[in-house]
Design a protein around this motif. Sequence first.
Motif, PDB file in Angstrom:
ATOM      1  N   GLY A  61      32.715  24.582  30.937  1.00 48.93           N
ATOM      2  CA  GLY A  61      33.085  24.733  32.332  1.00 48.93           C
ATOM      3  C   GLY A  61      32.165  25.680  33.067  1.00 48.93           C
ATOM      4  N   VAL A  62      32.389  25.790  34.361  1.00 48.94           N
ATOM      5  CA  VAL A  62      31.603  26.705  35.200  1.00 48.94           C
ATOM      6  C   VAL A  62      32.531  27.474  36.123  1.00 48.94           C
ATOM      7  CG1 VAL A  62      29.503  25.304  35.162  1.00 48.94           C
ATOM      8  CG2 VAL A  62      31.181  24.936  36.967  1.00 48.94           C
ATOM      9  N   PHE A  63      32.081  28.640  36.527  1.00 48.93           N
ATOM     10  CA  PHE A  63      32.780  29.438  37.529  1.00 48.93           C
ATOM     11  C   PHE A  63      32.752  28.669  38.837  1.00 48.93           C
ATOM     12  CE2 PHE A  63      34.116  33.078  39.879  1.00 48.93           C
ATOM     13  CZ  PHE A  63      33.383  33.053  41.049  1.00 48.93           C
ATOM     14  N   GLU A  64      33.905  28.549  39.494  1.00 49.73           N
ATOM     15  CA  GLU A  64      33.965  27.841  40.765  1.00 49.73           C
ATOM     16  C   GLU A  64      34.176  28.779  41.947  1.00 49.73           C
ATOM     17  OE1 GLU A  64      36.833  24.709  40.367  1.00 49.73           O
ATOM     18  OE2 GLU A  64      35.495  23.536  39.100  1.00 49.73           O
ATOM     19  N   GLU A  65      35.153  29.705  41.829  1.00 47.33           N
ATOM     20  CA  GLU A  65      35.417  30.623  42.932  1.00 47.33           C
ATOM     21  C   GLU A  65      36.332  31.737  42.464  1.00 47.33           C
ATOM     22  OE1 GLU A  65      37.891  29.078  46.116  1.00 47.33           O
ATOM     23  OE2 GLU A  65      38.751  27.608  44.747  1.00 47.33           O
ATOM     24  N   SER A  66      36.460  32.755  43.304  1.00 46.10           N
ATOM     25  CA  SER A  66      37.431  33.813  43.060  1.00 46.10           C
ATOM     26  C   SER A  66      37.910  34.345  44.405  1.00 46.10           C
ATOM     27  CB  SER A  66      36.836  34.931  42.212  1.00 46.10           C
ATOM     28  OG  SER A  66      35.858  35.630  42.936  1.00 46.10           O
ATOM     29  N   ALA A  67      39.094  34.970  44.361  1.00 50.12           N
ATOM     30  CA  ALA A  67      39.686  35.528  45.582  1.00 50.12           C
ATOM     31  C   ALA A  67      40.694  36.592  45.196  1.00 50.12           C
ATOM     32  CB  ALA A  67      40.364  34.427  46.396  1.00 50.12           C
ATOM     33  N   VAL A  68      40.980  37.469  46.135  1.00 47.87           N
ATOM     34  CA  VAL A  68      42.023  38.470  45.933  1.00 47.87           C
ATOM     35  C   VAL A  68      43.368  37.761  45.982  1.00 47.87           C
ATOM     36  CG1 VAL A  68      43.157  40.502  46.921  1.00 47.87           C
ATOM     37  CG2 VAL A  68      40.658  40.359  46.891  1.00 47.87           C
ATOM     38  N   LEU A  69      44.164  37.919  44.923  1.00 54.08           N
ATOM     39  CA  LEU A  69      45.519  37.380  44.906  1.00 54.08           C
ATOM     40  C   LEU A  69      46.516  38.438  45.362  1.00 54.08           C
ATOM     41  CD1 LEU A  69      47.548  35.113  44.144  1.00 54.08           C
ATOM     42  CD2 LEU A  69      47.665  36.170  41.878  1.00 54.08           C
ATOM     43  N   VAL A  70      46.358  39.682  44.831  1.00 54.18           N
ATOM     44  CA  VAL A  70      47.283  40.765  45.156  1.00 54.18           C
ATOM     45  C   VAL A  70      46.485  41.924  45.746  1.00 54.18           C
ATOM     46  CG1 VAL A  70      49.065  42.316  44.289  1.00 54.18           C
ATOM     47  CG2 VAL A  70      48.726  40.078  43.198  1.00 54.18           C
ATOM     48  N   PRO A  71      46.827  42.380  46.944  1.00 52.80           N
ATOM     49  CA  PRO A  71      46.112  43.513  47.548  1.00 52.80           C
ATOM     50  C   PRO A  71      46.270  44.788  46.703  1.00 52.80           C
ATOM     51  CG  PRO A  71      47.550  42.440  49.154  1.00 52.80           C
ATOM     52  CD  PRO A  71      47.880  41.862  47.820  1.00 52.80           C
ATOM     53  N   ALA A  72      45.245  45.611  46.713  1.00 54.41           N
ATOM     54  CA  ALA A  72      45.233  46.848  45.924  1.00 54.41           C
ATOM     55  C   ALA A  72      46.415  47.754  46.246  1.00 54.41           C
ATOM     56  CB  ALA A  72      43.924  47.596  46.156  1.00 54.41           C
ATOM     57  N   SER A  73      46.879  47.749  47.475  1.00 58.80           N
ATOM     58  CA  SER A  73      47.980  48.626  47.875  1.00 58.80           C
ATOM     59  C   SER A  73      49.284  48.297  47.146  1.00 58.80           C
ATOM     60  CB  SER A  73      48.209  48.541  49.380  1.00 58.80           C
ATOM     61  OG  SER A  73      48.592  47.220  49.741  1.00 58.80           O
ATOM     62  N   GLN A  74      49.360  47.113  46.530  1.00 53.04           N
ATOM     63  CA  GLN A  74      50.580  46.680  45.856  1.00 53.04           C
ATOM     64  C   GLN A  74      50.495  46.785  44.333  1.00 53.04           C
ATOM     65  OE1 GLN A  74      52.075  42.919  47.300  1.00 53.04           O
ATOM     66  NE2 GLN A  74      51.287  43.332  49.347  1.00 53.04           N
ATOM     67  N   VAL A  75      49.361  47.304  43.802  1.00 51.49           N
ATOM     68  CA  VAL A  75      49.134  47.316  42.358  1.00 51.49           C
ATOM     69  C   VAL A  75      48.904  48.738  41.865  1.00 51.49           C
ATOM     70  CG1 VAL A  75      47.750  46.359  40.469  1.00 51.49           C
ATOM     71  CG2 VAL A  75      47.997  45.072  42.594  1.00 51.49           C
ATOM     72  N   ARG A  76      49.600  49.103  40.789  1.00 46.05           N
ATOM     73  CA  ARG A  76      49.383  50.399  40.152  1.00 46.05           C
ATOM     74  C   ARG A  76      47.980  50.439  39.561  1.00 46.05           C
ATOM     75  NH1 ARG A  76      52.617  51.232  34.792  1.00 46.05           N
ATOM     76  NH2 ARG A  76      50.673  50.572  33.823  1.00 46.05           N
ATOM     77  N   SER A  77      47.333  51.572  39.648  1.00 47.81           N
ATOM     78  CA  SER A  77      46.035  51.746  39.011  1.00 47.81           C
ATOM     79  C   SER A  77      46.183  51.512  37.512  1.00 47.81           C
ATOM     80  CB  SER A  77      45.519  53.163  39.281  1.00 47.81           C
ATOM     81  OG  SER A  77      44.297  53.355  38.623  1.00 47.81           O
ATOM     82  N   ASN A  78      45.294  50.716  36.945  1.00 38.93           N
ATOM     83  CA  ASN A  78      45.300  50.384  35.520  1.00 38.93           C
ATOM     84  C   ASN A  78      46.581  49.665  35.101  1.00 38.93           C
ATOM     85  OD1 ASN A  78      43.871  50.264  33.108  1.00 38.93           O
ATOM     86  ND2 ASN A  78      44.906  52.055  32.299  1.00 38.93           N
ATOM     87  N   SER A  79      47.088  48.800  35.961  1.00 36.47           N
ATOM     88  CA  SER A  79      48.280  48.016  35.639  1.00 36.47           C
ATOM     89  C   SER A  79      47.937  46.916  34.637  1.00 36.47           C
ATOM     90  CB  SER A  79      48.836  47.357  36.902  1.00 36.47           C
ATOM     91  OG  SER A  79      49.922  46.504  36.573  1.00 36.47           O
ATOM     92  N   PRO A  80      48.835  46.642  33.688  1.00 38.11           N
ATOM     93  CA  PRO A  80      48.635  45.431  32.890  1.00 38.11           C
ATOM     94  C   PRO A  80      48.857  44.212  33.776  1.00 38.11           C
ATOM     95  CG  PRO A  80      50.754  46.414  32.393  1.00 38.11           C
ATOM     96  CD  PRO A  80      50.045  47.359  33.335  1.00 38.11           C
ATOM     97  N   VAL A  81      48.326  43.079  33.362  1.00 40.01           N
ATOM     98  CA  VAL A  81      48.476  41.824  34.101  1.00 40.01           C
ATOM     99  C   VAL A  81      48.941  40.767  33.103  1.00 40.01           C
ATOM    100  CG1 VAL A  81      47.277  40.046  35.442  1.00 40.01           C
ATOM    101  CG2 VAL A  81      46.633  42.453  35.710  1.00 40.01           C
ATOM    102  N   ALA A  82      50.033  40.083  33.422  1.00 39.76           N
ATOM    103  CA  ALA A  82      50.534  38.994  32.569  1.00 39.76           C
ATOM    104  C   ALA A  82      50.710  37.751  33.433  1.00 39.76           C
ATOM    105  CB  ALA A  82      51.859  39.387  31.920  1.00 39.76           C
ATOM    106  N   VAL A  83      50.412  36.591  32.858  1.00 43.48           N
ATOM    107  CA  VAL A  83      50.414  35.349  33.625  1.00 43.48           C
ATOM    108  C   VAL A  83      51.161  34.267  32.841  1.00 43.48           C
ATOM    109  CG1 VAL A  83      48.950  33.686  34.838  1.00 43.48           C
ATOM    110  CG2 VAL A  83      48.109  35.993  34.437  1.00 43.48           C
ATOM    111  N   SER A  84      51.900  33.421  33.569  1.00 46.86           N
ATOM    112  CA  SER A  84      52.559  32.275  32.940  1.00 46.86           C
ATOM    113  C   SER A  84      52.386  31.036  33.813  1.00 46.86           C
ATOM    114  CB  SER A  84      54.040  32.566  32.680  1.00 46.86           C
ATOM    115  OG  SER A  84      54.724  32.748  33.894  1.00 46.86           O
TER     116      SER A  84
END
Length: 184
Positions: A61-84
Motif C-alpha cells: 500500500g501507499v500513504f494517501e492522506e492524513s488529518a487532525v481527528l482530535v484537536p490537541a486541546s481535547q487530548v492529554r499529553s502522552n495519552s494512549p490511543v486505542a482504536v476499534s
Amino acid sequence: MSLTYLFGAFASNLTTDAVVPVSGTNMGSIQLPNGDTRLYYQDQHNGSIIEMVISNAFTIGVFEESAVLVPASQVRSNSPVAVSLVADGDTFVQVHTFFFSPENVLSQYYWDDVLGIQGGANCLTCVTNKGFVGVAGSQMLYAMASSATSPPTLRVGFVSAGAPNTISEAVNTGSGWSVASLST
C-alpha cells in the motif's frame, strides 16, 4: 497550514524510496475489510490525534492522506490511543478512537458511515459524556468492538481513578455506556 495540505503535497511527490515523516508518541490502528489501514497517533509536536490513511499493508500500500481527528486541546499529553472497528461484512460502519482528555476523562471520537465524525463535549453517544476518569498518567487503554451483536458492542478497558488497582471496562451494548471493574 494544515497537516492535510502538507502531507497531501508531500504524498503527491513520493517515490518508491521516500518515507512519510511521522513524529508521534502513542498509536493505534485498524485494518478495514478491503485491506486498507488507518493509523491514529498523538502528534509529538502539537498534541493532536492524527488519522493516517494507507491503502493496505505497507509492503503493497501507499500513504494517501492524513488529518487532525482530535484537536490537541481535547487530548492529554502522552495519552494512549486505542482504536476499534465496527464492520458489516465487507463494509466498515464505524471507527472508534479512544484516548484521555487533559482532565484524564476517558474520551472518544468516532467516524460513522451515516453521521460522519462525532466527538467532543457535545457528542451525546460518546463515552466522553459519562465522565469516567482514568488514573493520571496511566498508559493502559484498549478497545474492542463486536459486530456479532446487534447493535454492536463496544468495550474500552482502562485503569479507573475509582478502582486504581485493577482494570475497569466501559461497555456500550447500544443502550448507553456503563463501567465495571475486573472482579472474581
